[in-house]
Structures are given as C-alpha cells and as structure tokens.
Design an enzyme around this catalytic site. Structure first.
Site, mmCIF file in Angstrom:
data_model
loop_
_atom_site.group_PDB
_atom_site.id
_atom_site.type_symbol
_atom_site.label_atom_id
_atom_site.label_comp_id
_atom_site.label_asym_id
_atom_site.label_seq_id
_atom_site.Cartn_x
_atom_site.Cartn_y
_atom_site.Cartn_z
ATOM 1 N N TYR A 151 0.844 -1.212 0.000
ATOM 2 C CA TYR A 151 0.000 0.000 0.000
ATOM 3 C C TYR A 151 0.873 1.253 0.000
ATOM 4 O O TYR A 151 0.652 2.185 -0.789
ATOM 5 C CB TYR A 151 -0.925 -0.012 1.231
HETATM 6 P P1 NAD Z 1 -12.382 4.926 2.426
HETATM 7 O O1 NAD Z 1 -12.154 3.558 1.856
HETATM 8 O O2 NAD Z 1 -13.372 5.066 3.521
HETATM 9 O O3 NAD Z 1 -12.742 5.948 1.277
HETATM 10 C C1 NAD Z 1 -12.253 5.833 -0.043
HETATM 11 C C2 NAD Z 1 -13.444 5.863 -0.991
HETATM 12 O O4 NAD Z 1 -12.946 5.849 -2.328
HETATM 13 C C3 NAD Z 1 -14.356 4.650 -0.852
HETATM 14 O O5 NAD Z 1 -15.676 5.058 -0.546
HETATM 15 C C4 NAD Z 1 -14.276 3.942 -2.198
HETATM 16 O O6 NAD Z 1 -15.509 3.373 -2.581
HETATM 17 C C5 NAD Z 1 -13.839 5.064 -3.114
HETATM 18 N N1 NAD Z 1 -13.079 4.607 -4.290
HETATM 19 C C6 NAD Z 1 -11.982 3.815 -4.303
HETATM 20 N N2 NAD Z 1 -11.543 3.666 -5.557
HETATM 21 C C7 NAD Z 1 -12.389 4.369 -6.361
HETATM 22 C C8 NAD Z 1 -12.457 4.606 -7.756
HETATM 23 N N3 NAD Z 1 -11.565 4.085 -8.608
HETATM 24 N N4 NAD Z 1 -13.465 5.377 -8.233
HETATM 25 C C9 NAD Z 1 -14.378 5.922 -7.382
HETATM 26 N N5 NAD Z 1 -14.357 5.744 -6.053
HETATM 27 C C10 NAD Z 1 -13.364 4.973 -5.537
HETATM 28 O O7 NAD Z 1 -10.923 5.426 2.909
HETATM 29 P P2 NAD Z 1 -10.506 6.666 3.820
HETATM 30 O O8 NAD Z 1 -9.961 6.127 5.085
HETATM 31 O O9 NAD Z 1 -11.595 7.679 3.838
HETATM 32 O O10 NAD Z 1 -9.276 7.228 2.978
HETATM 33 C C11 NAD Z 1 -9.406 8.342 2.089
HETATM 34 C C12 NAD Z 1 -8.042 8.659 1.516
HETATM 35 O O11 NAD Z 1 -7.121 8.994 2.561
HETATM 36 C C13 NAD Z 1 -7.397 7.516 0.746
HETATM 37 O O12 NAD Z 1 -6.700 8.065 -0.363
HETATM 38 C C14 NAD Z 1 -6.412 6.928 1.742
HETATM 39 O O13 NAD Z 1 -5.355 6.251 1.107
HETATM 40 C C15 NAD Z 1 -5.958 8.190 2.450
HETATM 41 N N6 NAD Z 1 -5.435 7.947 3.803
HETATM 42 C C16 NAD Z 1 -6.294 7.559 4.799
HETATM 43 C C17 NAD Z 1 -5.787 7.381 6.075
HETATM 44 C C18 NAD Z 1 -6.695 6.991 7.233
HETATM 45 O O14 NAD Z 1 -6.184 6.870 8.359
HETATM 46 N N7 NAD Z 1 -7.988 6.775 7.014
HETATM 47 C C19 NAD Z 1 -4.420 7.583 6.337
HETATM 48 C C20 NAD Z 1 -3.590 7.962 5.289
HETATM 49 C C21 NAD Z 1 -4.106 8.180 4.026
#
Ligand code: NAD
Length: 317
Positions: A151
């Site tokens: 990842y």
């Molecule tokens: P999440 O999985 O809840 O949200 C991501 C959303 O993106 C999902 O609803 C999914 O359906 C949608 N998605 C994925 N691929 C897609 C595509 N090709 N087209 C359309 N929709 C798509 O995750 P999150 O925790 O809200 O994370 C949001 C962002 O923050 C991500 O980029 C993640 O890598 C980054 N991030 C999150 C954290 C954390 O602690 N939650 C930490 C570091 C980085």
C-alpha cells in the site's frame, strides 16, 4: 459559489469533507464507486444526509468510468480522496487492485484535469505510510521515502506521478500525507473502530506486537481543514505532513477507550504484522507555516465523538 469535486465522497474522510464544503457554501460534485473494500451499507449511510443537500451532486461511478469533459466544467478545486486504503490487505494477490485504484486511477484523473479542466488546485490524499519505519524524533517531509508495505508503495508511486504532472504540465497539485485518521465513520478495518466495538461487546482486543507501537493520530475534522487550507494556500508540488500533534501508543489508546466506555480491556497479543511501522510521528511545521494548519481536536475529545457516533441510533451526524 465555488465548485469542488470530491473523489471517494462516500468514504470515511471524503464524506466529512463534502459535508464541510457544503457548510462553507460550495457546490460539490462527489464521485464514488462503492468499492468493495468494506460494506457498501456503511458508505451509503455516510452519504445519506449529504444526498438531501441541494448543492450536492453524487455520481456513483468509478474514476475510470467518469465522463470527465462533462464533469470538470466549472470545477475549481478537486479533492482526490478515492483510493484502496489499508496496509494489511495490500499483500498477496490484492496488489494489482491497489495499483489500479491508487496509481492508475490517479494518473487518469490527472490526464483528465490536463485535457478538460481549468481546475485551480488538485489536493491529493497521500499517507504517512510512504515513510515506512520512522526514526526517533519527528519526521519531516524531506525524510527518506521507504515504504514497508505494498500500500505504501502505491501511495509513494502516486506522489511520483503527481510530481511528474506538476513538472511537465504545471498542474497545481498539492499532496497531503495523512497520519492515521480517526473519528466518526472511521473505516471498519481501522484499529479504533475495532477496539471500540470489541470493548463494548466485552470481547478481548487483539494487538499486533507489544502494543507499544506509537501513532500520530489525527482527528478527521483536522484532516478536512487541512484539505481546504491546502486548496487555498498550497503551491504546485508542495507536500505536507498532516498529523494530529499527539504521538501515543496503542496500549494507551486502548486504556482511554476502556475508560470512556467504563470497561476493563482484555488484551491478546499477536505477532507483529508485516509492513506495520513501529512509530509514526509527524513534523507538521511546514503545514503550520505555509497553510496555517493547526490540529484542534485532542485525542480524548475525538475518541469521545467516535464512540458517541458508533452507538448513536441514527449513526449519522
Ligand atoms: P475509504 O475507503 O473510507 O474511502 C475511499 C473511498 O474511495 C471509498 O468510498 C471507495 O468506494 C472510493 N473509491 C476507491 N476507488 C475508487 C475509484 N476508482 N473510483 C471511485 N471511487 C473509488 O478510505 P478513507 O480512510 O476515507 O481514505 C481516504 C483517503 O485517505 C485515501 O486516499 C487513503 O489512502 C488516504 N489515507 C487515509 C488514512 C486513514 O487513516 N484513514 C491515512 C492515510 C491516508
């Protein structure tokens, strides 16, 4: 009225970001394909109150299927949250999906911005996992990129592809490296979500390693504010650590959750997991200075909110 586009709008962070932008008076277009990384019903619930808002348009499609020329008309700020997140699941056969959602889909989005948009700022969600295991002291943005999970590799590659579009095409992209985010609607695979539900059910909590590993936890509203500040003050190619300014061990988090739920945690220690960092701790000086970012929510307050949300009947706020 400004128009913003939020990818991943049904997810944990994306749904909070949409809510805040609507409150600020934006017209918001949200894209989400309900990727199967967790229960679609949770994502539907995240969207529920947003769908009723007259300034919100939801497109239930994947980034790979969007009619970009039509959608990008009038979009000034683009917040790219869509991804396949999570360190542990990125091993094994799932890597191709991680690469597709995190690298290829981002490149397609950037191409679309280049070809069809007059987007003034593209804010992209990256992750502290690009650093891998961090050294003692605070980690600033010039630290080595040395991911310890597939990842993390995809997020590092995503940053590289963004940098290429900044350099070659002057696309105004700002990258935010989030440090573990928590709060209402946290993904069900994430630690606090699991801890809260296990403790409330009187079940033991499984901790990987000795539980002394530390994280810099960031409340979701602070992440949202960082995004909005980045759209205003971030420069093309800037990368910012976005942390909560509070490094704490998982054992201590469990103790606090137990205290808030008034239960005594039972613990089971499991072998350390491949790809897990021993510690994460953000130096947020650059974000403070250039964006005016200042995390506002202390851990205990944020945990109280997450617990309240987890057990509220409507489970939507
Ligand atoms: P999440 O999985 O809840 O949200 C991501 C959303 O993106 C999902 O609803 C999914 O359906 C949608 N998605 C994925 N691929 C897609 C595509 N090709 N087209 C359309 N929709 C798509 O995750 P999150 O925790 O809200 O994370 C949001 C962002 O923050 C991500 O980029 C993640 O890598 C980054 N991030 C999150 C954290 C954390 O602690 N939650 C930490 C570091 C980085």
């Amino acid at each position: 009225m400004k128009t913003a586009l939020v990818t991943g709008c049904a997810g944990f962070i994306g749904s909070h970001l949409v809510g805040r932008l609507l409150t600020l008076g934006y017209r918001v277009i949200g894209i989400d394909c309900f990727y199967t990384n967790y229960d679609a019903a949770l994502k539907e619930r995240n969207l529920k109150s947003l769908l009723a808002h007259p300034a919100f348009t939801f497109l239930p499609v994947s980034l790979q299927q969007v009619d970009w020329p039509a959608i990008l008309v009038g979009v000034e700020e683009l917040y790219h949250q869509a991804a396949l997140p999570g360190v542990r699941n990125s091993w094994g056969n799932s890597f191709a999906s991680y690469a597709e959602q995190n690298i290829t889909a981002t490149q397609q989005l950037l191409e679309a911005c280049l070809a069809h948009g007059q987007v003034k700022k593209v804010v992209v969600a990256s992750s502290s996992s690009v650093y891998g295991t961090m050294q003692q002291g605070l980690t600033n943005e010039s630290a080595d990129i040395n991911p310890t999970s597939p990842y993390g590799v995809t997020k590092a590659a995503m940053e590289q592809i963004c940098k290429v579009y900044v350099k070659a095409h002057q696309l105004p992209i700002v990258m935010l490296r989030y440090f573990t985010v928590y709060g209402p609607r946290q993904r069900p695979d994430m630690a606090f979500h699991r801890f809260i539900h296990k403790l409330a059910a009187g079940e033991p909590i499984q901790l990987y390693g000795d539980g002394q590993q530390t994280r810099d936890f960031t409340y979701v509203s602070d992440i949202v504010e960082a995004n909005i500040l980045a759209a205003t003050h971030g420069g093309a190619g800037d990368i910012f650590n976005i942390g909560g300014d509070q490094e704490i061990s998982l054992l201590e988090v469990v103790r606090i959750i137990g205290q808030l739920l008034r239960v005594k945690p039972q613990l089971q220690f499991l072998p350390e997991q491949l790809g897990d960092s021993r510690r994460t701790c953000a130096d947020i000086t650059f974000a403070r200075q250039k964006l005016g970012y200042q995390p506002a929510v202390p851990l205990k307050t944020g945990l109280t909110e997450q617990i309240r949300h987890a057990f509220s009947q409507s489970t939507f706020s």
